[in-house]
Design a protein around this motif. Structure first.
Motif, PDB file in Angstrom:
ATOM      1  N   THR A 108      41.979  75.686  63.434  1.00 26.75           N
ATOM      2  CA  THR A 108      41.595  77.303  63.717  1.00 26.75           C
ATOM      3  C   THR A 108      41.698  78.201  61.642  1.00 26.75           C
ATOM      4  O   THR A 108      41.846  76.948  60.969  1.00 26.75           O
ATOM      5  CB  THR A 108      42.714  78.409  64.000  1.00 26.75           C
ATOM      6  N   GLY A 109      41.543  79.068  61.426  1.00 24.43           N
ATOM      7  CA  GLY A 109      41.352  79.805  60.323  1.00 24.43           C
ATOM      8  C   GLY A 109      40.122  79.625  59.555  1.00 24.43           C
ATOM      9  O   GLY A 109      39.072  78.516  59.401  1.00 24.43           O
ATOM     10  N   ALA A 115      39.256  86.155  54.643  1.00 23.11           N
ATOM     11  CA  ALA A 115      39.007  87.584  55.211  1.00 23.11           C
ATOM     12  C   ALA A 115      39.331  86.986  56.858  1.00 23.11           C
ATOM     13  O   ALA A 115      38.922  85.465  56.865  1.00 23.11           O
ATOM     14  CB  ALA A 115      38.208  88.501  55.112  1.00 23.11           C
ATOM     15  N   GLY A 116      40.658  87.181  57.792  1.00 22.51           N
ATOM     16  CA  GLY A 116      39.562  87.800  59.083  1.00 22.51           C
ATOM     17  C   GLY A 116      40.888  86.242  59.312  1.00 22.51           C
ATOM     18  O   GLY A 116      40.763  85.162  60.325  1.00 22.51           O
ATOM     19  N   THR A 117      41.573  85.467  58.132  1.00 20.83           N
ATOM     20  CA  THR A 117      43.430  84.647  58.226  1.00 20.83           C
ATOM     21  C   THR A 117      43.890  85.035  58.507  1.00 20.83           C
ATOM     22  O   THR A 117      44.587  86.166  58.432  1.00 20.83           O
ATOM     23  CB  THR A 117      43.126  83.759  57.554  1.00 20.83           C
ATOM     24  N   GLU A 118      44.960  84.075  59.546  1.00 20.88           N
ATOM     25  CA  GLU A 118      45.987  84.176  59.623  1.00 20.88           C
ATOM     26  C   GLU A 118      47.082  84.532  58.501  1.00 20.88           C
ATOM     27  O   GLU A 118      47.647  85.205  58.684  1.00 20.88           O
ATOM     28  CB  GLU A 118      46.744  82.656  60.712  1.00 20.88           C
ATOM     29  N   ALA A 169      46.578  87.907  57.125  1.00 24.97           N
ATOM     30  CA  ALA A 169      47.506  88.337  58.171  1.00 24.97           C
ATOM     31  C   ALA A 169      49.054  88.410  58.566  1.00 24.97           C
ATOM     32  O   ALA A 169      49.693  89.385  58.180  1.00 24.97           O
ATOM     33  CB  ALA A 169      47.373  88.116  59.695  1.00 24.97           C
ATOM     34  N   ARG A 194      34.837  91.842  46.740  1.00 27.56           N
ATOM     35  CA  ARG A 194      34.835  91.442  48.390  1.00 27.56           C
ATOM     36  C   ARG A 194      36.079  90.305  48.323  1.00 27.56           C
ATOM     37  O   ARG A 194      36.234  89.409  47.952  1.00 27.56           O
ATOM     38  CB  ARG A 194      33.925  91.065  48.293  1.00 27.56           C
ATOM     39  N   THR A 252      35.211  84.609  52.125  1.00 23.80           N
ATOM     40  CA  THR A 252      34.803  84.149  53.444  1.00 23.80           C
ATOM     41  C   THR A 252      35.223  82.654  54.090  1.00 23.80           C
ATOM     42  O   THR A 252      35.022  81.513  53.588  1.00 23.80           O
ATOM     43  CB  THR A 252      33.099  83.916  54.017  1.00 23.80           C
ATOM     44  N   LYS A 253      35.201  82.190  55.475  1.00 22.14           N
ATOM     45  CA  LYS A 253      35.472  80.794  55.803  1.00 22.14           C
ATOM     46  C   LYS A 253      34.638  80.287  55.141  1.00 22.14           C
ATOM     47  O   LYS A 253      34.808  78.666  54.848  1.00 22.14           O
ATOM     48  CB  LYS A 253      35.470  80.454  57.139  1.00 22.14           C
TER      49      LYS A 253
END
Ligand code: HXC
Ligand code: NAP
Length: 270
Positions: A19-20, A190-193, A196, A214, A217-218
């Motif tokens: 993941t992530g 951004a958009g990671t566990e 969050a 900014r 990103t992954k």
């Protein structure tokens, strides 16, 4: 990306890779021809990762293992040797995190993060060494907390500081074997566990705190992992490299703010 990496024929193994950020790294290598194996605890995560990686048309594998359990890590490497051969790129990125004030952290709460992040990384390194190809690239995923003290992150700060020093020592010891050992310290991605969990009430200030303006990103992190595993990085070892838009210090302030928010919320409930 204006650099054309080609990892055709290379074998990449990523612990915590389902993941992530770490899965983003797995996808980047698969998109450039590498055979990719991902490992984590949950069968559902492993299966989902394999399904997505299959779309790249490269050899893909996945194993269920807990990095806290040395034997289960050893078994993964034994299976990989049987099926895949020597490993060109080994990445250790499994981690656990939550916000907790040190005075409210139980012994087991501190231990669980050290066990996953630090002891787990040692297990992956120690068990993996004999399975590495000549000239292999080894990468540990660390965090800014390794060098920047952050409230509510005593466990993570201690564990990731250990990961950094482990990286440096292994670079000393394994250099003679031609193996390079480096670490990547992502900033706020951004958009990671991780984001969050640590900035659940982010109001946009995290973005403002990053000089490049900014969140990461992954792909940003994957680009660095590929660079470190390419011939362009053949003289780089023992390096802890931030991938954070220049803003580790400032962005970690946001984690502190989240901690204060959670603490205030908990106090209000009492
Ligand atoms: C206080 C907590 C807690 C919390 C768990 N514990 N959560 N203590 N506050 N929020 C305590 C438990 O009470 C228990 O102690 C001990 O920790 C172990 O908890 P378990 O749930 O039994 O552990 P386990 O099932 O092994 O799960 C491990 C975990 C979990 C770390 C707690 O969150 C996990 O699996 N995380 C993996 C995914 C993850 O965290 N991803 C984010 C990585 S981001 P007691 O004393 O009760 O037994 C990152 C950096 C991000 O690392 C940086 C962003 C900028
Ligand atoms: P993530 O999606 O939760 O990734 C963690 C991975 O590790 C998952 O695949 C998880 O899968 C696996 N894992 C957890 N415990 C494990 C264990 N005991 N054994 C084996 N695998 C285990 O988190 P992320 O936010 O992308 O973070 C990835 C890495 O980047 C971590 O090392 C983290 O410290 C670092 N980092 C993240 C940020 C950020 O902004 N997110 C910033 C700095 C550093 P299972 O649940 O299936 O085991």
């Amino acid at each position: 990306m204006d650099i054309q990496f080609d990892f055709t024929g290379k074998k990449v193994v990523i612990f915590g890779g389902t993941t992530g950020i770490n899965f983003g790294i797995a996808e980047a290598f698969a998109a450039r021809g590498a055979a990719v194996v991902v490992v984590s605890r949950k069968r559902a995560n492993v299966d989902a990762a394999i399904e997505k990686l299959d779309a790249y048309g490269v050899p893909v594998g996945g194993f269920v293992a807990d990095v806290r359990d040395m034997r289960s890590v050893e078994e993964v490497f034994e299976s990989i040797r049987a099926e895949w051969g020597a490993i060109d790129v080994l990445i250790s990125g499994a981690a656990g995190n939550f916000l907790a004030e040190a005075s409210a952290l139980s012994s087991n709460g501190f231990k669980v993060v050290v066990d996953i992040d630090l002891n787990g990384t040692f297990h992956v390194m120690r068990a993996g060494l004999d399975y590495l190809a000549p000239g292999a690239s080894v990468i540990n995923i660390t965090a800014p907390q390794a060098s920047i003290p952050v409230r509510y992150q005593a466990h993570v700060c201690a564990a990731k500081a250990g990961v950094d020093q482990l990286t440096r020592v292994l670079a000393l010891e394994w250099g003679a074997k031609g193996i390079r050992v480096n670490a990547i310290a992502p900033g706020p991605i951004a958009g990671t566990e991780g984001m969050a969990r640590l900035t659940p009430h982010d109001d946009g200030a995290a973005i403002e705190s990053v000089p490049l303006g900014r969140l990461g990103t992954k792909d940003d992190v994957a680009g660095l992992a590929m660079f470190l595993s390419s011939s362009a990085a053949r003289y780089i070892s023992g390096a802890i490299i931030p991938c954070d838009g220049g803003g580790s210090g400032e962005s970690v302030l946001q984690i502190q703010e989240a901690g204060r928010f959670l603490a205030a919320a908990a106090a209000a409930q009492q």
